[in-house]
Scaffold this active site. Sequence first.
Site, short mmCIF file in Angstrom:
data_model
loop_
_atom_site.label_atom_id
_atom_site.label_comp_id
_atom_site.label_asym_id
_atom_site.label_seq_id
_atom_site.Cartn_x
_atom_site.Cartn_y
_atom_site.Cartn_z
N GLU A 264 0.82 -1.22 0.00
CA GLU A 264 0.00 0.00 0.00
C GLU A 264 0.85 1.26 0.00
O GLU A 264 0.41 2.31 -0.45
CB GLU A 264 -0.94 0.02 1.23
CG GLU A 264 -2.28 -0.60 0.96
CD GLU A 264 -3.33 -0.30 2.04
OE1 GLU A 264 -2.95 -0.02 3.20
OE2 GLU A 264 -4.52 -0.36 1.72
N HIS A 285 8.37 -26.77 -1.05
CA HIS A 285 7.71 -27.88 -1.74
C HIS A 285 6.55 -27.38 -2.59
O HIS A 285 5.66 -28.15 -2.95
CB HIS A 285 7.24 -28.92 -0.71
CG HIS A 285 8.41 -29.48 0.04
ND1 HIS A 285 8.99 -30.69 -0.28
CD2 HIS A 285 9.14 -28.97 1.06
CE1 HIS A 285 10.02 -30.90 0.54
NE2 HIS A 285 10.14 -29.87 1.36
N LYS A 400 -13.97 0.27 -4.13
CA LYS A 400 -15.03 0.73 -3.21
C LYS A 400 -16.10 1.48 -4.00
O LYS A 400 -17.29 1.25 -3.81
CB LYS A 400 -14.46 1.67 -2.16
CG LYS A 400 -13.63 1.00 -1.10
CD LYS A 400 -13.33 2.03 -0.01
CE LYS A 400 -12.25 1.54 0.92
NZ LYS A 400 -11.73 2.60 1.77
O1 PA5 Z 1 -3.08 1.27 5.91
C1 PA5 Z 1 -4.18 1.74 5.69
O2 PA5 Z 1 -4.42 2.96 5.76
C2 PA5 Z 1 -5.35 0.84 5.35
O3 PA5 Z 1 -4.96 -0.47 5.18
C3 PA5 Z 1 -6.41 0.91 6.43
O4 PA5 Z 1 -5.85 0.49 7.63
C4 PA5 Z 1 -7.62 0.04 6.08
O5 PA5 Z 1 -8.13 0.39 4.83
C5 PA5 Z 1 -8.69 0.19 7.14
O6 PA5 Z 1 -9.07 1.54 7.26
P1 PA5 Z 1 -9.83 2.07 8.52
O7 PA5 Z 1 -8.97 1.88 9.72
O8 PA5 Z 1 -10.11 3.50 8.22
O9 PA5 Z 1 -11.11 1.26 8.64
#
Ligand code: PA5
Length: 412
Positions: A264, A285, A400
């Site tokens: 990310e 394996h 989303k």
């Molecule tokens: O690293 C990040 O920002 C994301 O992976 C969020 O943690 C994830 O999308 C969950 O978001 P939130 O904590 O707003 O529900």
Amino acid sequence: MIRLRAEYKIKVDEPRVQTILDELRQDPMAGWFMLPETYDRAELKSIQAAAQKIQQNSEYLVCIGIGGSYLGHRAVIEALRPASSTKVLYAGNSLSPFELQKVFDELGDADFSVNVISKSGTTTEPAVAFRFFKEKLIQKYGAKAAERIYATTDENRGALHDEAVQEGYARFVVPDNIGGRYSVLSAVGLLPLAVAGVDVEALLAGAAIEYNYLNTLPLAQNSAIEYATARADLLQRDYDVEVLACFEPRLHYFAEWWKQLFGESEGKQHQGIFPASVIYTTDLHSLGQYLQDGRRNIFETVLSFDPDPETDFIIPESAQNLDGLNYLAGKKLSYLNQTAEAATISAHRAGGIPVYQLMTDKIDIRTMGALIYFFELSCAISAKLSGVNPFNQPGVEAYKNNMFHLLGKPGF
Ligand code: PA5
């Protein structure tokens, strides 16, 4: 302390890295950077008090969250298998009815509490799961249900924040300057960890030792910087897949956290290294064949630990030796594992895979704290070296928006 072992000397671009570090110190999303040192001790005490209450009145804590709101604490719990009277269960990290049912089946009629964790307070997966568990809490505890809900979210805004204020849930804060995937050492991770029996002060101490170590080393000998530099060099040479390899299955979720952190943070603007992971010797394996012999666009980072003498086995002698294994009798199982590691590294190098080793002590609470800090720092530097912002995730919105449109959410 995490040390890097590479096949060749990594040449750190010191002026560039210095600029990146200076930028990081000013970055409004780099609250994690000094967190091990600056952690609010008063908040830690209230987290520990809440954890104690949950341990006293609940057989289970259901942690509801996804991505950075869940992977970090699960990684530490799975790695350490701490002892606690309260078991942590996970929900809201998928939309699978089967997974939800599994949690309900395990809960049965036992006493439980819920920690709903969402920085934005609006993420669909945890919000939907929270509805189900709220309903179950109300059925079981009636008007006292709210006393068993702990909301970890933004300090001032979001649907979860507003509901928590209105309903009087206990609240913990995801700091504004810390994004989800960098948040494990905040209340996001610390409350579930404390409930699970992890010594959270020792975890923070492990991270603080690594923070002090990395922030005092000369740039050219700083393992986090060397690792980030090596990754950037490899990407320029078209090695665009990194496989994190570990010879300890209990680090499966740690690798999941690592993949999320790097994936990310770096995968944007059509750039970035694809982070993958393997657990050896299991995956020798399966994916081992590909690594040894497949496309040569992969490099491997091996996490190497000292063995833990407390959890070792000696291979027994057999009078008949029908399996022909007596040549191993008297040897430790950890020695076999370490030998497999050395053998794999040299086989993969010979097969044309660049292999880096990140070496550290045995897996314990302090080591986990150190690893978390090491990777957070190296990830932020690495992303900045490749010219992307480590702290946003614009790509997550595309699915989303489509999903909300298909589901008929107002405004989509
Ligand atoms: O690293 C990040 O920002 C994301 O992976 C969020 O943690 C994830 O999308 C969950 O978001 P939130 O904590 O707003 O529900």
